[in-house]
Design a protein around this motif. Structure first.
Motif, PDB file in Angstrom:
ATOM      1  N   VAL A 185      21.466  14.340  55.096  1.00  0.00           N
ATOM      2  CA  VAL A 185      21.571  15.318  56.184  1.00  0.00           C
ATOM      3  C   VAL A 185      22.792  16.189  55.934  1.00  0.00           C
ATOM      4  O   VAL A 185      23.874  15.674  55.626  1.00  0.00           O
ATOM      5  CB  VAL A 185      21.721  14.616  57.561  1.00  0.00           C
ATOM      6  N   ARG A 186      22.631  17.496  56.090  1.00  0.00           N
ATOM      7  CA  ARG A 186      23.781  18.392  56.031  1.00  0.00           C
ATOM      8  C   ARG A 186      23.806  19.249  57.294  1.00  0.00           C
ATOM      9  O   ARG A 186      22.836  19.952  57.601  1.00  0.00           O
ATOM     10  CB  ARG A 186      23.711  19.315  54.804  1.00  0.00           C
ATOM     11  N   PRO A 187      24.924  19.213  58.040  1.00  0.00           N
ATOM     12  CA  PRO A 187      25.065  20.081  59.214  1.00  0.00           C
ATOM     13  C   PRO A 187      25.339  21.518  58.785  1.00  0.00           C
ATOM     14  O   PRO A 187      26.002  21.766  57.770  1.00  0.00           O
ATOM     15  CB  PRO A 187      26.268  19.488  59.947  1.00  0.00           C
ATOM     16  N   ALA A 188      24.801  22.461  59.554  1.00  0.00           N
ATOM     17  CA  ALA A 188      24.975  23.883  59.252  1.00  0.00           C
ATOM     18  C   ALA A 188      25.405  24.623  60.502  1.00  0.00           C
ATOM     19  O   ALA A 188      24.838  24.430  61.581  1.00  0.00           O
ATOM     20  CB  ALA A 188      23.675  24.486  58.712  1.00  0.00           C
ATOM     21  N   GLY A 189      26.420  25.474  60.357  1.00  0.00           N
ATOM     22  CA  GLY A 189      26.856  26.324  61.452  1.00  0.00           C
ATOM     23  C   GLY A 189      26.252  27.706  61.303  1.00  0.00           C
ATOM     24  O   GLY A 189      25.035  27.869  61.214  1.00  0.00           O
ATOM     25  N   SER A 190      27.100  28.711  61.201  1.00  0.00           N
ATOM     26  CA  SER A 190      26.615  30.094  61.100  1.00  0.00           C
ATOM     27  C   SER A 190      26.388  30.528  59.662  1.00  0.00           C
ATOM     28  O   SER A 190      25.990  31.658  59.417  1.00  0.00           O
ATOM     29  CB  SER A 190      27.623  31.037  61.767  1.00  0.00           C
ATOM     30  N   GLY A 191      26.671  29.652  58.692  1.00  0.00           N
ATOM     31  CA  GLY A 191      26.466  30.012  57.293  1.00  0.00           C
ATOM     32  C   GLY A 191      27.494  30.967  56.752  1.00  0.00           C
ATOM     33  O   GLY A 191      27.225  31.698  55.799  1.00  0.00           O
ATOM     34  N   HIS A 192      28.702  30.950  57.337  1.00  0.00           N
ATOM     35  CA  HIS A 192      29.709  31.931  56.934  1.00  0.00           C
ATOM     36  C   HIS A 192      30.568  31.458  55.761  1.00  0.00           C
ATOM     37  O   HIS A 192      31.601  32.055  55.465  1.00  0.00           O
ATOM     38  CB  HIS A 192      30.597  32.279  58.128  1.00  0.00           C
ATOM     39  N   SER A 193      30.149  30.392  55.088  1.00  0.00           N
ATOM     40  CA  SER A 193      30.845  29.954  53.873  1.00  0.00           C
ATOM     41  C   SER A 193      30.115  30.483  52.641  1.00  0.00           C
ATOM     42  O   SER A 193      28.888  30.617  52.646  1.00  0.00           O
ATOM     43  CB  SER A 193      30.894  28.422  53.808  1.00  0.00           C
ATOM     44  N   TRP A 194      30.886  30.730  51.605  1.00  0.00           N
ATOM     45  CA  TRP A 194      30.318  31.192  50.342  1.00  0.00           C
ATOM     46  C   TRP A 194      30.191  30.056  49.330  1.00  0.00           C
ATOM     47  O   TRP A 194      29.602  30.225  48.280  1.00  0.00           O
ATOM     48  CB  TRP A 194      31.169  32.318  49.757  1.00  0.00           C
ATOM     49  N   SER A 195      30.758  28.911  49.630  1.00  0.00           N
ATOM     50  CA  SER A 195      30.603  27.746  48.769  1.00  0.00           C
ATOM     51  C   SER A 195      29.363  26.974  49.218  1.00  0.00           C
ATOM     52  O   SER A 195      28.947  27.073  50.379  1.00  0.00           O
ATOM     53  CB  SER A 195      31.837  26.848  48.845  1.00  0.00           C
ATOM     54  N   PRO A 196      28.746  26.184  48.332  1.00  0.00           N
ATOM     55  CA  PRO A 196      27.504  25.471  48.684  1.00  0.00           C
ATOM     56  C   PRO A 196      27.743  24.180  49.455  1.00  0.00           C
ATOM     57  O   PRO A 196      27.248  23.116  49.082  1.00  0.00           O
ATOM     58  CB  PRO A 196      26.864  25.222  47.318  1.00  0.00           C
ATOM     59  N   VAL A 197      28.506  24.257  50.539  1.00  0.00           N
ATOM     60  CA  VAL A 197      28.775  23.057  51.340  1.00  0.00           C
ATOM     61  C   VAL A 197      27.569  22.644  52.175  1.00  0.00           C
ATOM     62  O   VAL A 197      27.466  21.486  52.572  1.00  0.00           O
ATOM     63  CB  VAL A 197      30.008  23.250  52.261  1.00  0.00           C
ATOM     64  N   SER A 205      36.306  34.725  47.383  1.00  0.00           N
ATOM     65  CA  SER A 205      37.054  33.592  46.861  1.00  0.00           C
ATOM     66  C   SER A 205      38.468  33.703  47.396  1.00  0.00           C
ATOM     67  O   SER A 205      39.077  34.775  47.335  1.00  0.00           O
ATOM     68  CB  SER A 205      37.073  33.605  45.327  1.00  0.00           C
ATOM     69  N   GLU A 206      38.998  32.612  47.948  1.00  0.00           N
ATOM     70  CA  GLU A 206      40.341  32.646  48.523  1.00  0.00           C
ATOM     71  C   GLU A 206      41.110  31.398  48.110  1.00  0.00           C
ATOM     72  O   GLU A 206      40.545  30.302  48.060  1.00  0.00           O
ATOM     73  CB  GLU A 206      40.285  32.749  50.041  1.00  0.00           C
ATOM     74  N   TYR A 207      42.385  31.589  47.825  1.00  0.00           N
ATOM     75  CA  TYR A 207      43.241  30.472  47.431  1.00  0.00           C
ATOM     76  C   TYR A 207      44.477  30.401  48.321  1.00  0.00           C
ATOM     77  O   TYR A 207      45.016  31.434  48.741  1.00  0.00           O
ATOM     78  CB  TYR A 207      43.665  30.601  45.971  1.00  0.00           C
ATOM     79  N   ALA A 208      44.888  29.165  48.605  1.00  0.00           N
ATOM     80  CA  ALA A 208      46.105  28.892  49.372  1.00  0.00           C
ATOM     81  C   ALA A 208      47.210  28.521  48.396  1.00  0.00           C
ATOM     82  O   ALA A 208      47.085  27.537  47.665  1.00  0.00           O
ATOM     83  CB  ALA A 208      45.858  27.744  50.348  1.00  0.00           C
ATOM     84  N   LEU A 209      48.279  29.303  48.380  1.00  0.00           N
ATOM     85  CA  LEU A 209      49.376  29.095  47.441  1.00  0.00           C
ATOM     86  C   LEU A 209      50.652  28.715  48.170  1.00  0.00           C
ATOM     87  O   LEU A 209      50.838  29.097  49.332  1.00  0.00           O
ATOM     88  CB  LEU A 209      49.618  30.387  46.647  1.00  0.00           C
ATOM     89  N   PRO A 210      51.552  27.979  47.510  1.00  0.00           N
ATOM     90  CA  PRO A 210      52.874  27.804  48.119  1.00  0.00           C
ATOM     91  C   PRO A 210      53.452  29.181  48.436  1.00  0.00           C
ATOM     92  O   PRO A 210      53.369  30.099  47.601  1.00  0.00           O
ATOM     93  CB  PRO A 210      53.664  27.098  47.021  1.00  0.00           C
ATOM     94  N   GLU A 241      41.182  32.585  39.426  1.00  0.00           N
ATOM     95  CA  GLU A 241      41.363  31.172  39.760  1.00  0.00           C
ATOM     96  C   GLU A 241      42.349  30.495  38.802  1.00  0.00           C
ATOM     97  O   GLU A 241      43.145  29.643  39.216  1.00  0.00           O
ATOM     98  CB  GLU A 241      40.010  30.466  39.717  1.00  0.00           C
ATOM     99  N   GLU A 242      42.320  30.862  37.535  1.00  0.00           N
ATOM    100  CA  GLU A 242      43.256  30.288  36.569  1.00  0.00           C
ATOM    101  C   GLU A 242      44.695  30.631  36.944  1.00  0.00           C
ATOM    102  O   GLU A 242      45.599  29.794  36.821  1.00  0.00           O
ATOM    103  CB  GLU A 242      42.930  30.787  35.168  1.00  0.00           C
ATOM    104  N   THR A 302      34.966  29.071  50.345  1.00  0.00           N
ATOM    105  CA  THR A 302      34.791  30.213  49.461  1.00  0.00           C
ATOM    106  C   THR A 302      34.464  29.757  48.040  1.00  0.00           C
ATOM    107  O   THR A 302      34.498  28.574  47.715  1.00  0.00           O
ATOM    108  CB  THR A 302      36.047  31.107  49.443  1.00  0.00           C
ATOM    109  N   VAL A 303      34.162  30.734  47.185  1.00  0.00           N
ATOM    110  CA  VAL A 303      33.725  30.450  45.817  1.00  0.00           C
ATOM    111  C   VAL A 303      34.889  29.924  44.986  1.00  0.00           C
ATOM    112  O   VAL A 303      35.973  30.507  44.963  1.00  0.00           O
ATOM    113  CB  VAL A 303      33.161  31.728  45.173  1.00  0.00           C
TER     114      VAL A 303
END
Length: 455
Positions: free
Chosen positions: A58-70, A326-331, A398-399, A412-413
């Motif tokens: 089972v996978r729960p789904a909200g509004s589908g606003h993610s770009w990753s295949p969660v 695609s989004e990244y969290a950096l120090p 990403e690198e 995100t991707v």
């Protein structure tokens, strides 16, 4: 993993007509065998029990606003849209409980009726509360919490058949994990949020030279309630956006700005900041060599402006143009250097981007798998018009981000796996232990979350 025989189609509680599921950005899709839309916690628990008996995931789904295949699954897709609305409100303590499928727009309107607001919001109001919490959605501002940090309690339907509650006083270990849960601990039924009194935001948007802005990035972020900037590749200017929190709203307040000025702002958003982006993106898809020139045109079209509005309408913006992100969290202390390397990459390789790169910031989070866990964070978001290629640029960027200790935004991707991610999170093993406790058979896992978590 699913044990369903090929072609066999089970019937489950709250089943609705099934079809192709697609994400908002259009880059992720799924063909679930069954789609269910439960209306309460009892139906959620029934679905989980029936799926387990049938050997289905089972996978729960909200509004589908993610770009990753969660979300994607070949088995049971649990649509949370009917789990929506207000559960309870405590105006004295400013605590509000809503069902998990309530969108942020709906949440904000409900809170406004009670003189309340959330302290900070992502820039889109279409996502659900549980979805925003699950993937670590955030706004901007070093002194203001992410969506997950505003959560004080949750109720979660688990595969074992229990409706488990957690809060800051009851099972706080589970709350730390559930604050960014990826949908693998259980199906979230309701969420309690610590709110604040309704407030207004003054928004100032203007263009300024990019170089000086990047050099003083941390000071600028520290000096504003909410700060972000966008840079359109091919230009040397940035579009800066500063939101300043104003006094609490009086009981008899009238909506700020006249209907005419609000209509003009919406027209500006729709024409210059939305339709122009879409139109130029389509031209760039047909004539890639024109992209940099089109970007300069779009950058010049974004004029300076100032306005004041109720908080949630200033935080969020319309998103009718579909894109991949695609989004990244950096120090925080590494964000400026990472941005400079990103700009050098774009200049050196000549990547053609039809959306601006956006930089935001946030304080440390307590969620075990929050990308901002334990540190002040700078966020760098890359977006590309949905019909144009993005894979090469996203991977090269990403690198850079990974070399600076970046953590991917879960929604995100990205290409990170458990081997890359586990060393980045001090609470990784604690999260996995709780996941195993609540879902030992992996009922809630799909291929993507298995790869992410290494299970």
């Amino acid at each position: 993993m699913s044990t369903r025989a090929q072609g066999e189609r089970p019937s489950l509680t709250a089943e609705v007509r099934s079809g192709t599921w697609r994400s908002w950005g259009g880059n992720v899709s799924a063909e679930p065998a069954v789609t269910v839309r439960p209306e309460d916690s009892d139906q959620v628990l029934q679905v989980l029990a029936e799926a387990a008996a049938a050997g289905l995931t089972v996978r729960p789904a909200g509004s589908g606003h993610s770009w990753s295949p969660v979300v994607p699954t070949e088995d049971v897709l649990l649509d949370t849209s009917a789990l929506s609305g207000l559960v309870s409100v405590d105006t004295e303590r400013q605590l509000v409980t809503v069902f998990a499928g309530t969108t942020l727009h709906e949440l904000s309107r409900l809170l406004e009726e009670h003189g309340l607001a959330v302290a900070n919001l992502p820039d889109s109001g279409h996502m659900t509360v549980a979805g925003a919490v699950a993937t670590g959605m955030h706004g901007t501002g070093l002194g203001q919490p992410s969506m997950a940090e505003q959560v004080t309690a949750m109720s979660i339907a688990t595969p074992s058949g229990e409706l488990v509650s957690c809060s800051e006083t009851h099972r706080p270990d589970l709350l730390r994990a559930a604050r960014v849960h990826l949908g693998v601990l259980g199906v979230v039924v309701s969420v309690t949020l610590q709110c604040v009194s309704s407030f207004r935001l003054h928004c100032a948007e203007f263009r300024e030279p990019l170089a000086g802005l990047v050099d003083g990035m941390q000071e600028r972020m520290s000096g504003a309630d909410h700060f972000e900037f966008s840079w359109m590749p091919g230009t040397s200017m940035a579009h800066t956006r500063i939101l300043s929190r104003l006094h609490r709203l009086p009981q008899d307040y009238t909506r700020p700005a006249s209907p005419i000025s609000r209509a003009l702002r919406r027209a500006d958003d729709a024409v210059l900041r939305t339709s122009l982006t879409a139109g130029l993106g389509r031209v760039g898809s047909l004539l890639p060599r024109t992209v940099n020139g089109l970007n300069r045109l779009e950058s010049m079209a974004l004029s300076s402006r100032r306005y004041t509005d109720v908080s949630y309408r200033a935080f969020t913006t319309a998103r009718p143009v579909r894109y991949v992100c695609s989004e990244y969290a950096l120090p925080l202390e590494s964000t400026a250097d990472a941005f400079r390397e990103l700009r050098d990459l774009v200049d050196r390789k000549g990547y053609d981007l039809s959306f601006p790169v956006t930089v935001r910031c946030s304080p440390p989070d307590r969620g075990l798998l929050s990308p901002a866990a334990g540190r002040y964070t700078g966020w760098i978001a890359l977006r590309q018009y949905g019909r144009r290629p993005h894979e090469g640029f996203f991977r090269a960027a990403e690198e850079i981000f990974a070399a600076h200790g970046g953590r991917p935004h879960w929604g995100t991707v990205h290409t990170r796996t458990a081997a890359d991610l586990a060393p980045q999170y001090p609470g990784w093993d604690e999260f996995l232990a709780l996941r195993t406790e609540l879902d030992p058979q992996g009922l809630l896992l799909n291929a993507h979350t298995r790869e992410l978590l290494g299970v």
